[in-house]
Design a protein around this motif. Structure first.
Motif, PDB file in Angstrom:
ATOM      1  N   ALA A   4       1.169   4.019  -3.038  1.00  0.00           N
ATOM      2  CA  ALA A   4       0.831   5.407  -2.739  1.00  0.00           C
ATOM      3  C   ALA A   4       1.980   6.368  -2.993  1.00  0.00           C
ATOM      4  N   THR A   5       3.212   5.867  -2.970  1.00  0.00           N
ATOM      5  CA  THR A   5       4.364   6.771  -3.065  1.00  0.00           C
ATOM      6  C   THR A   5       5.251   6.531  -4.281  1.00  0.00           C
ATOM      7  N   GLU A  41       2.060  11.248   0.259  1.00  0.00           N
ATOM      8  CA  GLU A  41       0.671  11.680   0.333  1.00  0.00           C
ATOM      9  C   GLU A  41       0.451  12.634   1.496  1.00  0.00           C
ATOM     10  N   TYR A  45       0.834  -1.205   0.000  1.00  0.00           N
ATOM     11  CA  TYR A  45       0.000   0.000   0.000  1.00  0.00           C
ATOM     12  C   TYR A  45       0.867   1.253   0.000  1.00  0.00           C
TER      13      TYR A  45
END
Length: 284
Positions: A129-130, A261, A125
């Motif tokens: 996300a990064t 994020e 995850y």
């Protein structure tokens, strides 16, 4: 100056880079997996069955619970229901990754979901996300590396289990410690603390009522529904539900690591916020 990762992997081979990302998981799984394998052997499983369970279940919490229930001679129905509700959380975890698998086949998604657990989910995850270059194939490779490490630890524990003499009461201690850790990590606001205390009361009530471990499952369902109903009513009738006492957050140690994020959201540094504000004013 070349990066150290490029010195180790000059050709940037994906399998080697992903192994480096999964290595902290693999190293941490080995000792815990060995301990779990020893406990499963002490509960009556041979090393082949221990290996099969580690691959099919692939959940430290579930396997520790399984060992504990086998020691207590719990009925198969109670074991099945307990593990089912414990592992039901993966439906929620998997839904948060579903947007990254829209273009994948059902066979691939099934293969991915079968080898997902809490730790490799967290790694994947964060990478999704990064890291814009992180692919579903990379995520699956991380899962398989962690699965191989966990299964290896279980197999070693199953093999040396006959040579290691342990008191089976340690199973109950390990299970208790595991759930205390899970509870502490889940308590984020007042409602979770309230439901946690309520679940203790309802657990005693249903255990006395049913005279069976199925009472814990009944307690879990009842308290979860109560918590959902309370939160739903507060959010429906309050203009600022997160500022109410019941949903307000409990003070906890601050997170030391900030993701990309977070930098783009409300936790961005003041200099970045100021710069964005100036740019917006200039556009006006």
């Amino acid at each position: 100056m070349p990066q150290k990762a490029h010195q180790i992997n000059p050709e940037k081979q994906p399998w080697l880079e992903n192994l480096g990302i999964a290595m902290p998981l693999c190293l941490s799984y080995l000792p815990i997996g060995i301990a779990c394998g020893i406990l499963l052997h002490a509960a009556g499983m041979n090393f082949l069955l221990t290996l099969l369970v580690s691959v099919m279940v692939f959940s430290g919490g579930a396997q520790f619970i399984l060992a504990s229930l086998l020691v207590l001679d719990a009925p198969v129905s109670s074991i099945f229901m307990t593990l089912f509700f414990l592992e039901l959380r993966y439906a929620l975890l998997g839904s948060s990754l579903s947007k990254y698998f829209r273009n994948e086949s059902q066979r691939f998604v099934l293969l991915f979901s079968a080898s997902m657990n809490d730790e490799n989910y967290a790694v994947n995850y964060l990478k999704f996300a990064t890291d814009k270059n992180w692919t579903t194939r990379d995520a699956l490779m991380v899962e398989h590396y962690s699965l191989i490490s966990w299964a290896t630890g279980n197999l070693i524990g199953g093999l040396i289990g006959s040579a290691v003499s342990i008191d089976l009461t340690i199973v109950d201690f390990a299970l208790t410690a595991l759930f205390i850790y899970m509870i502490v990590m889940q308590i984020q606001n007042n409602i979770t603390l309230l439901i946690c205390l309520l679940s203790v009361i309802t657990s005693f009530f249903f255990l006395l009522l049913t005279k069976n471990t199925i009472g814990i499952i009944c307690s879990t369902l009842v308290t979860s529904l109560i918590g959902f109903a309370i939160e739903n009513q507060v959010r429906k009738h309050s203009k600022h539900p997160d500022k109410t006492w019941i949903l307000s957050k409990i003070k906890r140690p601050r997170i030391t690591k900030t993701t990309v994020e977070d930098m783009e959201g409300d936790n961005a540094p003041d200099e970045e916020k100021k710069l964005n504000s100036e740019l917006n004013d200039g556009d006006k």
